[in-house]
Design an enzyme around this catalytic site. Sequence first.
Site, PDB file in Angstrom:
ATOM      1  N   LYS A 276       0.940  -1.172  -0.121  1.00 53.05           N
ATOM      2  CA  LYS A 276       0.039  -0.086  -0.200  1.00 53.05           C
ATOM      3  C   LYS A 276       0.760   1.163   0.082  1.00 53.05           C
ATOM      4  CE  LYS A 276      -3.817  -1.838   2.750  1.00 53.05           C
ATOM      5  NZ  LYS A 276      -4.945  -1.739   1.729  1.00 53.05           N
ATOM      6  N   ARG A 350     -10.266 -11.549   2.055  1.00 49.02           N
ATOM      7  CA  ARG A 350     -11.153 -12.699   1.718  1.00 49.02           C
ATOM      8  C   ARG A 350     -10.603 -13.859   1.904  1.00 49.02           C
ATOM      9  NH1 ARG A 350     -11.626  -9.356  -3.905  1.00 49.02           N
ATOM     10  NH2 ARG A 350     -11.114  -7.797  -2.538  1.00 49.02           N
TER      11      ARG A 350
HETATM   12  N1  BES Z   1      -8.045  -3.901   4.533  1.00 47.93           N
HETATM   13  C1  BES Z   1      -8.356  -3.363   3.213  1.00 47.93           C
HETATM   14  C2  BES Z   1      -9.564  -2.554   3.256  1.00 47.93           C
HETATM   15  C3  BES Z   1      -9.601  -1.299   3.949  1.00 47.93           C
HETATM   16  C4  BES Z   1      -9.274  -0.205   3.212  1.00 47.93           C
HETATM   17  C5  BES Z   1     -10.190  -1.257   5.103  1.00 47.93           C
HETATM   18  C6  BES Z   1      -9.161   1.149   3.823  1.00 47.93           C
HETATM   19  C7  BES Z   1     -10.494  -0.063   5.494  1.00 47.93           C
HETATM   20  C8  BES Z   1      -9.713   1.260   5.206  1.00 47.93           C
HETATM   21  C9  BES Z   1      -8.335  -4.455   2.365  1.00 47.93           C
HETATM   22  O1  BES Z   1      -7.585  -5.718   2.693  1.00 47.93           O
HETATM   23  C10 BES Z   1      -7.796  -4.010   1.082  1.00 47.93           C
HETATM   24  O2  BES Z   1      -6.846  -3.877   0.870  1.00 47.93           O
HETATM   25  N2  BES Z   1      -8.875  -4.078  -0.016  1.00 47.93           N
HETATM   26  C11 BES Z   1      -8.319  -3.547  -1.132  1.00 47.93           C
HETATM   27  C12 BES Z   1      -8.881  -4.750  -2.383  1.00 47.93           C
HETATM   28  C13 BES Z   1      -8.368  -4.559  -3.788  1.00 47.93           C
HETATM   29  C14 BES Z   1      -6.856  -4.739  -3.580  1.00 47.93           C
HETATM   30  C15 BES Z   1      -9.015  -5.581  -4.617  1.00 47.93           C
HETATM   31  C16 BES Z   1      -8.910  -2.429  -1.555  1.00 47.93           C
HETATM   32  O3  BES Z   1     -10.008  -2.154  -0.996  1.00 47.93           O
HETATM   33  O4  BES Z   1      -8.285  -1.610  -2.227  1.00 47.93           O
HETATM   34 MN    MN Z   2      -5.372  -5.429   2.178  1.00 48.82          MN
END
Ligand code: BES
Ligand code: MN
Length: 498
Positions: A276, A350
């Site tokens: 990230k 997931r």
């Molecule tokens: N934990 C994150 C989702 C999230 C983001 C929760 C911001 C709270 C605040 C999750 O694991 C994630 O990174 N999701 C990605 C999925 C994508 C890579 C398909 C997302 O939402 O960008």
């Molecule tokens: Mn994630």
Amino acid sequence: MSDAVKVGFVPFSTAPRGILVAFCDDGLKFGPATSNVLGAATDLVKRAAAASQFKGKSGAALDILAPEGLKASRLIVIGTGKASALKINDFLKFGGVAAGKLAAGNGGMTIMAERPDGAMTGEQLVAIGSGLRLRAYKFDRYKTKKKDGEEGALRADVSLAVADVAAAKKAFAPASHVVDGVIIARDLVNEPPNVLYPEEFAKRASQLRKLGVAVEVLDVKAMHKLGMGALLGVGQGSARPSRTVIMRWNGGRKGAAPVAFVGKGVCFDTGGISIKPAGSMEDMKGDMGGAACVVGLMHALAARKAKVNAVGAIGLVENMPDGNAQRPGDIVTSMSGQTIEIINTDAEGRLVLADVLWYVAKKVKPKFMVDLATLTGAIMVALGTEHAGMFSNNDELAERLSKAGAESGEKVWRMPLGPEYDKLIDSQFADMKNTGGRHGGSITAAQFLQRFVDNTPWAHLDIAGTAMGAPKTDINQSWGSGYGVRLLDRLVADHYEG
Ligand code: BES
Ligand code: MN
Ligand code: ZN
């Protein structure tokens, strides 16, 4: 527990101490017991109200210092609006507004727990008490210097003045256990990730044993044996070994199928190799908000001795980039036997849930299961921070959750599932891939989860927008909100007890 306020009950006739709180409607009318206590100060209220344009609007507060004719250090008048239109959540809010007025050196607080149009029900009294405690919570464990006058520096006693003290005490006990559950969930979400990693989280969940909850902790070896390749793949880049924790509360009929709750417990989500950006990455300590809710809920159910069999299951991992970390392109085999091609290592929640959901569906055979997960940023784009996204294969469960959401104020909004979305997660190399692209990102995530629930009635709550960082409210000033504990306690209480 970072719990600043103690709530007790006294009879109306007890002389109030510290701050005095009274409720009036939109005609500035007080209930009879309150009018009695205010006496000549009623006129003072009228003048102060006129001077500050206070009209008794619901949740508005009029603050009068050193009120003449009263022993109180302050008189706070809280508006109820039109009293005949009051709903249970309003009382929660009133408790929150009152707690927001606590300040050091005011000698505690007495609240005249009476409606402008007469007596409060037990449920309404209890909601005020809960609102007080929820609002007063502050996570200040790591502040070595506490400023005077900060809410967190307070250890205040609040008395609710009521007609029947014994009845009020009895009604408040179970509700107070639910508040404890919310506070446990908030603490877990607020804890820093160097302190709260999977093993430590499992240890904290194990404290539920004190309440008679059976707690089973699966270590990496046990999970290997079960074939939980999807969950283990996420954790393999971390120096902190993964855990799955299963909590069982048997308060219901012997042998009756339990209700089950499953939580995403990513103790820190860097994204892994698909790392990230740095901005706000610290928020990813809260990526275990689902698991925190499940622990808080199990606490609430066990402490109030709910007449239900309930299972909580949480998958605890840390998603890190490392020489050992999972790569995009890897194919993992889940406990269900289905294979998954990893496209983006940041879509890890997931993967964790796939194995825990399958484990619960097959080993626990619950009546239904509800999972909670801070799963997608896309749910925040869709719903903001007011509603959690709800996905379900079962209309009855979905409707019950919607109703419990409206009653508790922890709202959910149903989102679609459907086979049309399946093609977005087809993989050319495995049974499926772990991301479906930008469009409908929350839906493809839910569609993915559905492949691991078999025929179990199931609902998935995407709480990325509600579990942490949501705007502060009358009953929550904390970054970690504890979202879901009151919602699911309500669901159980309304439909699955006795
Ligand atoms: N934990 C994150 C989702 C999230 C983001 C929760 C911001 C709270 C605040 C999750 O694991 C994630 O990174 N999701 C990605 C999925 C994508 C890579 C398909 C997302 O939402 O960008
Ligand atoms: Mn994630
Ligand atoms: Zn995540």
